[in-house]
Enzyme design. Structure first.
Site, PDB file in Angstrom:
ATOM      1  N   CYS A 167       1.008  -1.528  -0.495  1.00  0.00           N
ATOM      2  CA  CYS A 167       0.449  -0.329   0.183  1.00  0.00           C
ATOM      3  C   CYS A 167       0.805   1.624   0.111  1.00  0.00           C
ATOM      4  CB  CYS A 167      -1.029  -0.312   1.268  1.00  0.00           C
ATOM      5  SG  CYS A 167      -0.341   0.033   2.863  1.00  0.00           S
ATOM      6  N   HIS A 175      -2.750   1.110   7.404  1.00  0.00           N
ATOM      7  CA  HIS A 175      -2.725   1.460   6.009  1.00  0.00           C
ATOM      8  C   HIS A 175      -2.245   3.170   5.474  1.00  0.00           C
ATOM      9  CE1 HIS A 175      -4.381   0.102   2.344  1.00  0.00           C
ATOM     10  NE2 HIS A 175      -5.094   1.159   2.267  1.00  0.00           N
ATOM     11  N   ASP A 186      -8.660   4.691  -1.776  1.00  0.00           N
ATOM     12  CA  ASP A 186      -7.647   3.675  -1.264  1.00  0.00           C
ATOM     13  C   ASP A 186      -7.008   2.615  -2.412  1.00  0.00           C
ATOM     14  OD1 ASP A 186      -6.847   1.190   0.349  1.00  0.00           O
ATOM     15  OD2 ASP A 186      -8.873   1.465   1.502  1.00  0.00           O
TER      16      ASP A 186
END
Length: 524
Positions: free
Chosen positions: A79, A185, A203
């Site tokens: 990520c 994240h 995201d």
């Protein structure tokens, strides 16, 4: 646990299995239901309304460049890398090297200067290392941990970034406050709705959750959590462009753990050495500095090289390749025109330990580097993100090609074998013609081939912060040496290159010491 592991190592919720005969299919997941509230799905009627109102309010200016470059993270723990790749491409920062075919484009596989990809794949990546990667990739970085700023500060920075296409914000947060599954994240922020104080999270784990709006105070709460792997709070970083490309020829590399001993030597051991020993002249000081260098000295500062498949673009250089090679050659010439380089070369640096092997033979060093770089290039061109262990460089050789009427340029070619398949690899090598100040040097060729140990040592000495030399006991020697390593009178291009390396060294030390909290490094 470092950022980005999310659900890669474990699956929450009931696992479903199906059988066919005697074989059991592996449990799998198809996305998650976005908890709403608190989040608002970007594609829902409310999400579309928030977007339209924020667009009208002028706080969605960065969205379109992000959307045009958006990508899903390619690994469950990537990520941080995916977020950074999206932002770098949105800012139109040229990586200076190829991704695939003729294209230069940031991809997760290219973001490995501060952490090996295998390690990120297995463990995720920390906030400080993502900031370090952004800097190494040529971006301007301002990192802020939650204990150094307030919610109002975050709102101020967010409005500034959301109102301009020239700045983007990457958030580091815990998913729990959003009632989402997973842990730490990273994702870029796509915009801000001032009326309802909501932020759009793009995201990068699109296989899990879609883009969504969340209340800014809740994002702040999610940032104000501790990363257990470092003991430090999460936060956010602002990424923007430099006015000019910060690195053309040199870069700091820490792909493996060996860089730590070199960083320790430069930052801690050298100042202590200067305070403990009485040195009376520059050659003696440099000799001590060189003699005590760790064996892996050459693994810290690397040269930026361009690799292509053999004859991919024919025997000649393209206009862009020629321009980039000209910049590298100009910088190399400027390095070798400094008084410091002349002094270092006179100390016969070619005989010291550097690049993890003996440089007693300059020709031998180039051959080894050719083989190493050609194998790395073949690894990249084959989309293999693992190590180069499976690649064997059968041969390397120099050849000269015509640079579209500008005379011959040096091309290092290699034949790399992997699993029985051969891949021809070309590496564009800058060369430096003799300058008036270097005519007393003795070289076997008409052009001085790069790299050499004297280049690396010269650049390293220039890149170390001026305070490194403050402990020299002899005031006269201190003044003389500080003048020798000063960047004040360097040509502008070389000066910017050196200052970029100096900032990289600062960021790496901060990452090593787990102190990456200060948004601005000390002045050069």
């Amino acid at each position: 646990m470092r950022e980005g592991r999310d659900e890669s190592a474990q699956r929450s919720g009931p696992a479903r299995a199906s059988t066919r005969g005697s074989r059991m299919a592996a449990a799998s997941l198809y996305r998650r239901v976005l908890p709403s509230p608190p989040a608002v799905d970007f594609t829902s009627p409310d999400g579309k309304r928030l977007f339209a109102e924020a667009l009208e309010g002028g706080t969605m200016e960065g969205f379109f460049s992000l959307a045009s470059c958006f990508q899903t993270q390619s690994e469950p723990a990537f990520c941080g890398l995916a977020s950074l790749a999206v932002v770098l491409n949105a800012l139109a920062i040229d990586p200076g090297r190829r991704w695939k075919g003729p294209w230069r484009w940031f991809d997760e596989s290219m973001l490995d200067c501060c952490e090996p990809l295998d390690k990120v794949r297995a463990q995720g990546i920390t906030f400080g290392k993502v900031a370090c990667l952004a800097h190494c990739a040529g971006a301007k970085v301002q990192p802020f941990r939650a204990n150094r700023v307030t919610l109002d500060d975050l709102r101020h920075h967010l409005i500034r970034c959301a109102s301009s296409p020239d700045c983007h914000l990457i958030a580091s947060y815990h998913r729990r406050p959003f009632k989402q599954t997973g842990t730490g994240h990273f994702s870029p922020v796509g915009g801000y709705h001032a009326g309802q104080d909501m932020v759009l999270i793009l995201d990068v784990a699109r296989f899990k959750y879609p883009p969504h709006w969340v209340p800014l105070p809740l994002l702040w709460e999610a940032m104000n959590t501790t990363d257990e792997s470092t003991g430090l709070l999460r936060g956010f970083m602002l990424i923007s462009r430099h006015n000019a490309a910060p690195s053309s020829l040199y870069t700091v590399s820490c792909r493996d753990e060996s860089w730590k001993s070199m960083a320790k030597y430069c930052v801690e051991d050298v100042p202590d050495l200067l305070k403990a020993e009485i040195l009376d002249n520059v050659p003696t000081l440099l000799s001590r500095f060189i003699d005590l260098l760790p064996a892996n000295a050459g693994s810290l500062i690397k040269w930026v090289v361009e690799v292509r498949r053999k004859d991919e673009d024919g025997p000649c250089l393209s206009k862009e390749e020629k321009e980039r090679l000209f910049v590298k050659e100009n910088l190399l010439h400027q390095v070798r025109d400094t008084k410091l380089f002349m002094t270092v070369h006179d100390l016969h640096c070619a005989s010291i330990q550097c690049h993890n092997y003996s440089l007693s033979s300059e020709e031998d060093s180039i051959t080894r580097i050719e083989a190493s770089v050609c194998c790395q290039g073949a690894t990249m061109l084959s989309d293999n993100l693992a190590s180069t262990d499976g690649f064997c460089c059968r041969e390397t050789f120099f050849e000269h090609i015509q640079a579209n009427g500008d005379g011959p340029k040096t091309l290092i070619s290699g034949l790399v074998t992997c699993e029985g398949n051969d891949q021809g690899v070309d590496m564009l090598s800058p060369t430096s013609p003799h300058s008036p100040s270097s005519r007393n040097l003795t070289f076997s060729n008409e052009s001085i081939k790069y790299p050499s140990s004297a280049d690396v040592i010269t650049v390293l000495l220039l890149a170390l912060h001026p305070s490194t030399w403050s402990g020299i006991i002899d005031d006269s020697l201190k003044a003389e040496f500080q003048t020798l390593v000063s960047t004040d009178n360097l040509p502008d291009c070389l000066k910017q290159e050196i200052l970029h390396l100096r900032r990289q060294l600062y960021y790496l030390k901060a990452c090593k010491d787990k102190e990456y909290e200060d948004p601005v490094p000390p002045s050069p």
